[in-house]
Design an enzyme around this catalytic site. Structure first.
Site, short mmCIF file in Angstrom:
data_model
loop_
_atom_site.label_atom_id
_atom_site.label_comp_id
_atom_site.label_asym_id
_atom_site.label_seq_id
_atom_site.Cartn_x
_atom_site.Cartn_y
_atom_site.Cartn_z
CB SER A 229 -0.91 0.01 1.23
OG SER A 229 -0.16 0.25 2.41
CD GLU A 250 2.98 -2.76 -7.76
OE1 GLU A 250 2.00 -2.01 -7.51
OE2 GLU A 250 2.95 -3.98 -7.68
CB CYS A 284 -1.66 -2.99 -7.61
SG CYS A 284 -0.47 -3.93 -8.58
#
Length: 476
Positions: A229, A250, A284
């Site tokens: 996150s 990422e 994601c």
């Protein structure tokens, strides 16, 4: 099934120093699969020390030898794809088809970076005055701490381990506590492939923060690679700053899926199902916000709802099921709360929208219409099988809404190729799918803009994250 469930430090599988363990649960039914060793902060620092000791020999290992080891890992994973698939399904809950796709995707990073290991380049230049040589070489950045999430427990591990080892770095892997068994299996494959002691280490600390903080303040650690996150990424960047550790991140995504006037609706719906429902929406890269031109909104909504209604939900171990459980009841409840808040704010439930009764962390395929752009559900990474539909008339509004987020990982645009490309170029995201729903590829640079991260994984850029340049000057 028998699982590897201990720490792996300096080539040895062992329990934690305090001999504590935590439970690993099958989210489809809540049963305990096994227990896993808890690493203390001291265990984590032991792993860093082991990686530090192993670094000189591993970085001096000929690239061809490093390449061949990675290739052996690829071959082992190819031969044992069903084993990895079963482990992923058991602890993550995802559908069998998604787990199998991940197992195949994960192993490709070992094959790709086996090839990149022998192609690490340098540079030679002559100074403008003609009296000096400028030689630029690339060397391993050093001991690397790798932190991976639960949603792709195999692929996120191999996408970091493979380039690090190809570059000549040694690593300490800290997987998510929900899915440590997949990570341990990957480490076991590396062990069987012949990785030297200390080159790869596995730790599972609890609590996590103090142990990670200690590792990032160890002077030997020179690289942090994190997938997770944005909130946690910010905290880690603060910790990494003290020792000026190179960081690749990422982070979160909130992908827009834009359907333009003139789009092929059937193709758009097929793409939407893949972009949204891959991994059950727990990705994601999952499309979260669907901006659909009003000229095709009704048709798109009808066909998409029909497609979602055909999704079969149930335990991932049954290959006939399309949608498995979320990784935990906690994650399921987060999705349910987002949907409930959206409905309270005026969104209309077209399909689903209520937590399934019975055992397991299941949430049904859900379609919400009349969603307001700017509402909480459009600003949050849903991480579940929920589609939010928002209409637009002016393409400029679609661009504005698509960019109205702190995130910029990925976006999707469906429509006439020229129009779609124009929109794609205007969207702030590191990856754009134009009439294409899956962009993840070992040969492609994966990463985002804005608060979706730093750096890139995969492709030639992936190995560069674990290398640093050294300039050597000499007279002609």
């Amino acid at each position: 099934m028998t699982y590897l469930n201990d720490l792996f430090i300096d080539g040895v599988w062992r329990p934690g120093s305090e001999d504590r363990r935590f439970s690993v649960v099958d989210p489809a039914d809540g049963t305990e699969l096994t227990t896993f060793a808890v690493a203390t902060t001291g265990d984590c620092l032991d792993a860093v020390a082991a990686a530090e000791r192993a670094l000189p020999a591993w970085s001096a290992t000929p690239p061809r030898e490093r390449s061949e080891l990675l290739r052996r890992c690829y071959e082992l994973l190819a031969a044992e794809e069903q084993t990895m698939t079963d482990i992923i399904v058991s602890e993550n809950g995802k559908a069998h088809a998604d787990a199998l796709a991940e197992a195949r995707y994960a192993r490709e990073f070992f094959r790709w970076f086996a090839e990149e290991a022998v192609r690490i380049g340098g540079d030679f230049r002559l100074s403008p005055a003609g009296d000096k040589r400028i030689t630029v070489t690339r060397q391993p950045i050093g001991v690397s701490v790798l932190i991976t999430p639960w949603n792709f427990p195999a692929a996120m591990a191999t996408r970091k381990i493979a380039p690090a080892l190809a570059a000549g770095c040694t690593v300490v892997l800290k997987p998510a506590s929900e899915t440590p068994l997949t990570a341990a299996y990957v480490i076991g494959v590396l062990e069987r492939a012949g990785v030297p002691s200390g080159v790869v280490n596995l730790v599972t600390p609890a609590p996590t923060a103090p142990a990670v903080r200690a590792m990032l303040h160890h002077p030997a650690v020179r690289k942090l690679s994190f997938t997770g996150s944005t909130e946690v990424g910010r905290l880690l960047l603060h910790e990494a700053a003290d020792n000026v550790i190179s960081s690749a991140m990422e982070l979160g995504g909130n992908a827009p899926f834009v359907v333009l006037e003139g789009a092929d609706v059937a193709d758009s719906v097929a793409g939407a199902m893949v972009a949204k429902m891959r991994n059950g929406g727990s990705a994601c890269t999952a499309a979260n916000r669907f901006y659909v031109h009003t000229s095709v909104l009704e048709e798109f909504s009808t066909e998409l709802t029909a497609a979602m209604s055909r999704v079969r939900t149930g335990p991932g171990r049954d290959p006939e099921n399309d949608l498995g459980a979320l990784v935990s009841v906690t994650e399921r409840d987060k999705v349910a709360a987002l949907v409930d808040t959206a409905v309270d704010g005026g969104a209309r439930v077209v399909l689903g929208g209520a937590t399934a009764s019975g055992v397991g962390a299941f949430y049904p395929p859900t379609v919400l219409a009349d969603v307001t752009h700017g509402s909480e559900i459009t600003r949050t990474e849903i991480f579940g099988p929920v589609i939010t539909l928002i209409g637009f008339d002016d393409p400029a509004d679609a661009i504005r809404m698509a960019n109205d987020t702190i995130y910029g990982l990925i976006a999707y645009v469906y429509g006439p190729p020229g129009d779609a490309m124009t929109i794609a170029l205007a969207i702030d995201a590191g990856m754009i799918g134009v009439n294409r729903a899956v962009l993840s590829d070992p040969a492609a640079p994966f990463g985002g803009m804005k608060q979706s991260g730093l750096g890139r994984e995969g492709s030639a850029e992936g190995i560069e994250e674990f290398l640093e340049e050294k300039y050597i000057g000499s007279p002609v």
